[in-house]
Design a protein around this motif. Structure first.
Motif, PDB file in Angstrom:
ATOM      1  N   LYS A   3       0.848  -1.179   0.000  1.00 36.38           N
ATOM      2  CA  LYS A   3       0.000   0.000   0.000  1.00 36.38           C
ATOM      3  C   LYS A   3       0.893   1.241   0.000  1.00 36.38           C
ATOM      4  CE  LYS A   3      -4.040  -1.977   2.169  1.00 36.38           C
ATOM      5  NZ  LYS A   3      -5.321  -1.494   2.733  1.00 36.38           N
ATOM      6  N   ALA A   4       0.312   2.402  -0.299  1.00 33.67           N
ATOM      7  CA  ALA A   4       1.139   3.604  -0.400  1.00 33.67           C
ATOM      8  C   ALA A   4       0.454   4.832   0.165  1.00 33.67           C
ATOM      9  CB  ALA A   4       1.493   3.852  -1.870  1.00 33.67           C
ATOM     10  N   VAL A   5       1.274   5.757   0.658  1.00 36.72           N
ATOM     11  CA  VAL A   5       0.802   7.065   1.096  1.00 36.72           C
ATOM     12  C   VAL A   5       1.611   8.134   0.360  1.00 36.72           C
ATOM     13  CG1 VAL A   5       0.506   8.678   3.018  1.00 36.72           C
ATOM     14  CG2 VAL A   5       0.239   6.211   3.408  1.00 36.72           C
ATOM     15  N   ALA A 244      -8.313   4.298  -4.022  1.00 35.95           N
ATOM     16  CA  ALA A 244      -7.587   5.453  -3.475  1.00 35.95           C
ATOM     17  C   ALA A 244      -8.495   6.377  -2.689  1.00 35.95           C
ATOM     18  CB  ALA A 244      -6.931   6.230  -4.610  1.00 35.95           C
ATOM     19  N   ALA A 245      -7.913   7.000  -1.660  1.00 36.84           N
ATOM     20  CA  ALA A 245      -8.621   7.995  -0.848  1.00 36.84           C
ATOM     21  C   ALA A 245      -7.852   9.308  -0.898  1.00 36.84           C
ATOM     22  CB  ALA A 245      -8.724   7.525   0.597  1.00 36.84           C
ATOM     23  N   CYS A 259     -13.667  13.912  -9.233  1.00 36.16           N
ATOM     24  CA  CYS A 259     -13.653  13.716 -10.682  1.00 36.16           C
ATOM     25  C   CYS A 259     -13.072  12.351 -11.038  1.00 36.16           C
ATOM     26  CB  CYS A 259     -12.825  14.805 -11.356  1.00 36.16           C
ATOM     27  SG  CYS A 259     -13.563  16.439 -11.323  1.00 36.16           S
ATOM     28  N   ALA A 260     -12.065  11.913 -10.253  1.00 34.66           N
ATOM     29  CA  ALA A 260     -11.389  10.627 -10.522  1.00 34.66           C
ATOM     30  C   ALA A 260     -12.056   9.474  -9.774  1.00 34.66           C
ATOM     31  CB  ALA A 260      -9.923  10.723 -10.118  1.00 34.66           C
ATOM     32  N   GLN A 261     -13.185   9.766  -9.149  1.00 32.48           N
ATOM     33  CA  GLN A 261     -13.930   8.758  -8.366  1.00 32.48           C
ATOM     34  C   GLN A 261     -13.062   8.083  -7.315  1.00 32.48           C
ATOM     35  OE1 GLN A 261     -16.437   6.293 -10.948  1.00 32.48           O
ATOM     36  NE2 GLN A 261     -16.688   8.051 -12.326  1.00 32.48           N
ATOM     37  N   MET A 262     -12.225   8.881  -6.656  1.00 32.39           N
ATOM     38  CA  MET A 262     -11.484   8.413  -5.483  1.00 32.39           C
ATOM     39  C   MET A 262     -12.375   8.736  -4.277  1.00 32.39           C
ATOM     40  SD  MET A 262      -8.015  10.301  -6.768  1.00 32.39           S
ATOM     41  CE  MET A 262      -6.686   9.598  -5.788  1.00 32.39           C
ATOM     42  N   ASP A 263     -12.131   8.106  -3.124  1.00 29.80           N
ATOM     43  CA  ASP A 263     -12.937   8.426  -1.937  1.00 29.80           C
ATOM     44  C   ASP A 263     -12.384   9.688  -1.282  1.00 29.80           C
ATOM     45  OD1 ASP A 263     -13.279   4.899  -1.134  1.00 29.80           O
ATOM     46  OD2 ASP A 263     -14.582   6.258  -2.297  1.00 29.80           O
ATOM     47  N   VAL A 264     -13.225  10.698  -1.128  1.00 30.03           N
ATOM     48  CA  VAL A 264     -12.790  11.953  -0.515  1.00 30.03           C
ATOM     49  C   VAL A 264     -13.194  11.926   0.959  1.00 30.03           C
ATOM     50  CG1 VAL A 264     -13.010  14.458  -0.551  1.00 30.03           C
ATOM     51  CG2 VAL A 264     -12.988  13.178  -2.704  1.00 30.03           C
ATOM     52  N   ILE A 265     -12.194  11.983   1.840  1.00 27.70           N
ATOM     53  CA  ILE A 265     -12.425  11.841   3.273  1.00 27.70           C
ATOM     54  C   ILE A 265     -12.594  13.223   3.906  1.00 27.70           C
ATOM     55  CG2 ILE A 265     -11.496  10.871   5.404  1.00 27.70           C
ATOM     56  CD1 ILE A 265     -11.533   8.654   3.378  1.00 27.70           C
ATOM     57  N   GLU A 266     -13.655  13.388   4.683  1.00 27.03           N
ATOM     58  CA  GLU A 266     -13.900  14.661   5.363  1.00 27.03           C
ATOM     59  C   GLU A 266     -13.104  14.715   6.660  1.00 27.03           C
ATOM     60  OE1 GLU A 266     -16.797  16.158   2.697  1.00 27.03           O
ATOM     61  OE2 GLU A 266     -15.947  17.125   4.501  1.00 27.03           O
ATOM     62  N   LYS A 281      -6.148  15.144  10.277  1.00 28.83           N
ATOM     63  CA  LYS A 281      -5.817  14.681   8.915  1.00 28.83           C
ATOM     64  C   LYS A 281      -4.934  13.436   8.985  1.00 28.83           C
ATOM     65  CE  LYS A 281      -5.420  17.779   5.537  1.00 28.83           C
ATOM     66  NZ  LYS A 281      -5.006  18.939   4.724  1.00 28.83           N
ATOM     67  N   ALA A 282      -3.955  13.447   9.921  1.00 22.97           N
ATOM     68  CA  ALA A 282      -3.063  12.280  10.057  1.00 22.97           C
ATOM     69  C   ALA A 282      -3.861  11.041  10.478  1.00 22.97           C
ATOM     70  CB  ALA A 282      -1.969  12.587  11.081  1.00 22.97           C
ATOM     71  N   GLN A 283      -4.767  11.224  11.445  1.00 23.98           N
ATOM     72  CA  GLN A 283      -5.579  10.089  11.900  1.00 23.98           C
ATOM     73  C   GLN A 283      -6.476   9.564  10.779  1.00 23.98           C
ATOM     74  OE1 GLN A 283      -5.146   8.293  14.534  1.00 23.98           O
ATOM     75  NE2 GLN A 283      -3.432   9.726  14.910  1.00 23.98           N
ATOM     76  N   ALA A 284      -7.035  10.466  10.002  1.00 26.54           N
ATOM     77  CA  ALA A 284      -7.907  10.054   8.888  1.00 26.54           C
ATOM     78  C   ALA A 284      -7.112   9.246   7.858  1.00 26.54           C
ATOM     79  CB  ALA A 284      -8.508  11.297   8.231  1.00 26.54           C
ATOM     80  N   ALA A 285      -5.845   9.640   7.634  1.00 28.94           N
ATOM     81  CA  ALA A 285      -5.002   8.915   6.672  1.00 28.94           C
ATOM     82  C   ALA A 285      -4.691   7.513   7.179  1.00 28.94           C
ATOM     83  CB  ALA A 285      -3.712   9.693   6.441  1.00 28.94           C
ATOM     84  N   ILE A 286      -4.358   7.419   8.456  1.00 27.90           N
ATOM     85  CA  ILE A 286      -4.040   6.109   9.041  1.00 27.90           C
ATOM     86  C   ILE A 286      -5.247   5.178   8.892  1.00 27.90           C
ATOM     87  CG2 ILE A 286      -3.535   4.940  11.231  1.00 27.90           C
ATOM     88  CD1 ILE A 286      -2.033   7.660  11.975  1.00 27.90           C
ATOM     89  N   LYS A 287      -6.414   5.719   9.182  1.00 34.72           N
ATOM     90  CA  LYS A 287      -7.657   4.933   9.095  1.00 34.72           C
ATOM     91  C   LYS A 287      -7.952   4.551   7.637  1.00 34.72           C
ATOM     92  CE  LYS A 287     -12.382   5.251  10.957  1.00 34.72           C
ATOM     93  NZ  LYS A 287     -13.245   5.840   9.853  1.00 34.72           N
ATOM     94  N   ALA A 288      -7.783   5.480   6.725  1.00 31.84           N
ATOM     95  CA  ALA A 288      -8.115   5.235   5.311  1.00 31.84           C
ATOM     96  C   ALA A 288      -7.195   4.195   4.682  1.00 31.84           C
ATOM     97  CB  ALA A 288      -8.036   6.533   4.522  1.00 31.84           C
ATOM     98  N   LEU A 289      -5.957   4.108   5.146  1.00 32.34           N
ATOM     99  CA  LEU A 289      -5.023   3.147   4.559  1.00 32.34           C
ATOM    100  C   LEU A 289      -5.453   1.705   4.824  1.00 32.34           C
ATOM    101  CD1 LEU A 289      -2.440   3.253   2.832  1.00 32.34           C
ATOM    102  CD2 LEU A 289      -1.144   2.833   4.936  1.00 32.34           C
ATOM    103  N   ALA A 290      -6.264   1.528   5.861  1.00 29.60           N
ATOM    104  CA  ALA A 290      -6.742   0.175   6.188  1.00 29.60           C
ATOM    105  C   ALA A 290      -7.598  -0.401   5.054  1.00 29.60           C
ATOM    106  CB  ALA A 290      -7.543   0.215   7.483  1.00 29.60           C
ATOM    107  N   ASP A 291      -8.360   0.469   4.372  1.00 32.18           N
ATOM    108  CA  ASP A 291      -9.236  -0.092   3.329  1.00 32.18           C
ATOM    109  C   ASP A 291      -9.044   0.559   1.955  1.00 32.18           C
ATOM    110  OD1 ASP A 291     -12.207   1.504   4.824  1.00 32.18           O
ATOM    111  OD2 ASP A 291     -10.292   2.309   4.059  1.00 32.18           O
ATOM    112  N   HIS A 292      -7.861   1.118   1.708  1.00 36.94           N
ATOM    113  CA  HIS A 292      -7.524   1.653   0.388  1.00 36.94           C
ATOM    114  C   HIS A 292      -6.084   1.281   0.039  1.00 36.94           C
ATOM    115  CE1 HIS A 292     -10.845   4.326   1.621  1.00 36.94           C
ATOM    116  NE2 HIS A 292     -11.123   4.398   0.323  1.00 36.94           N
TER     117      HIS A 292
END
Ligand SMILES: [Zn+2]
Length: 404
Positions: A3-5, A244-245, A259-266, A281-292
């Motif tokens: 996976k990547a960030v 991708a998120a 536009c690219a149909q990526m998941d946009v996290i609030e 923002k950091a916590q949201a990224a950590i969480k999003a990497l679990a399912d993207h």
């Protein structure tokens, strides 16, 4: 497949500054986390802003995500309209509409009307809509000075040349006029219509209670970067099913994600400035990497500080990016992940404007052999083994779909 960030530091790259002993702000700032990516990985550059396209963040971030600008670049207005969920019809043309401050000598002083407060800017835009909204034009409030204007109907054209406000500060408005880009009657009519609207709204804003007794009030509308409804290939379709998120405070990046149909996290409290919610923002990224497969983590603050020409604020924003975004995400997600860090374009403090200079890139992770570059910097990165990347090479490398 790892996976990547991607850590995207908007406008971070700069030039050597005498005050910093010939170092750039990035080189002079304490950035142990970004230096760790450079030291554990490979380094190079990425060319994000080809000639013929605006030097703006939308073009640059579309390039980072590998979208060919000639095929897909729709203009800033449409991207932000998508971000706000505005349905553009076939004959609609969306424009970014800044609220700016123009002084008594008719000089464009401030592209952001003093980073106008969101509540004030939204009220001004709503009042403009009430007074000037019609079958021809609709105003939409956005975030702070970043608003939208949509022209409706085939009598209008997007073939209009404009001056980007954040790169035109200090210049007389008379020298920053809209110009038709072709000989069509529609382009000429569009310029005439917007100039007339500009005069009427300026008179209205000059008398508006919310612009009285304020430093750099939002006393003019500044429409720029128009276009029709975007038509991107979805990210997953373009990149072998990778999911991708996107995490960003600003409509332009969120819009590209949609536009690219990526998941946009609030992320509540994400402001697009130095007071943003870094931890959220950091916590949201950590969480999003679990399912993207990929998380695109964009931070705007450094760009804003660069346009203000404020060295101290730029250094602080770079340190915050390193220690409140990069470090916690790498710490939580571990070493089995690919980490990439880059700006979308430089904003040298000397110029307070974007340039097309390729940006420094550092990438580390499973299967990536270190190239011996010890620090993440504009000076050292070109010496790395990644080389000078362009087009979709960067994103395909990060996704494990291409090798230099
Ligand atoms: Zn940018």
């Amino acid at each position: 497949m790892a996976k990547a960030v991607i850590f995207l530091a908007d406008g971070m790259a700069d030039e050597p500054i005498a005050q910093l002993g010939g170092k750039t702000p990035l080189e002079a700032a304490e950035t142990p986390a970004m230096d760790r990516i450079a030291a554990r990985g490979i380094n190079g550059t990425f060319f994000s802003l080809p000639e013929g396209f605006p030097t703006s963040s939308d073009a640059a971030n579309m390039s980072v995500l590998g979208y060919n600008l000639a095929r897909f670049y729709p203009g800033r207005g449409p991207i932000e309209a998508v971000s706000q969920g505005i349905n553009l019809g076939n004959d609609d043309i969306a424009w970014r509409c800044n609220l700016v401050y123009v002084d008594g000598k008719d000089i464009l002083v401030d592209y952001s009307a003093g980073h106008i407060d969101n509540a004030i800017s939204s009220q001004l835009i709503r009042d403009l809509q009430e007074k000037f909204g019609s079958a021809d034009v609709t105003f939409y409030p956005g975030v702070s000075y970043r608003n939208l204007l949509v022209l409706h109907g085939r009598k209008f054209s997007a073939a209009v040349d404009y001056f980007k406000p954040d790169s035109s500060q200090g210049e007389p408005v008379a020298q920053l006029r809209l110009k038709p880009l072709d000989d069509s009657p529609e382009a000429a009519y569009t310029v005439e219509f917007l100039e007339d609207l500009g005069r009427k709204t300026a008179a209205f804003l000059a008398r508006h209670p919310l612009t009285q007794g304020v430093k750099n009030p939002g006393n003019r509308i500044w429409p720029w970067s128009p276009g029709h409804r975007p038509n991107f290939i979805p990210f997953a379709e373009k990149y072998a099913g990778r999911t991708a998120a996107v995490i960003s405070a600003v409509d332009v990046i969120r819009g590209i994600g949609k536009c690219a149909q990526m998941d946009v996290i609030e992320v509540p409290g994400a402001t697009g400035f130095i007071d943003t919610n870094y931890e959220g923002k950091a916590q949201a990224a950590i969480k999003a990497l679990a399912d993207h497969d990929l998380v695109y983590l964009h931070v705007e603050a450094i760009d804003e500080c660069s346009h203000m020409g404020d060295l101290e604020l730029k250094m602080r924003a770079i340190r915050d990016f390193d220690q409140r975004i990069v470090a916690p995400v790498m710490g939580a997600c571990g070493d089995d992940v690919i980490y990439a860090v880059l700006p979308d374009h430089p904003v040298p403090l000397r110029l307070k404007a974007h340039t097309r200079t390729p940006v420094p890139v550092a990438i580390c992770g499973p299967g990536i052999v270190p190239d011996g570059i010890g620090h993440y910097s504009e000076t050292l990165a070109p010496q790395g083994t990644l080389g000078a990347l362009k087009e979709d090479e960067f994103i395909r490398f990060v996704l494990g779909l291409w090798q230099p």
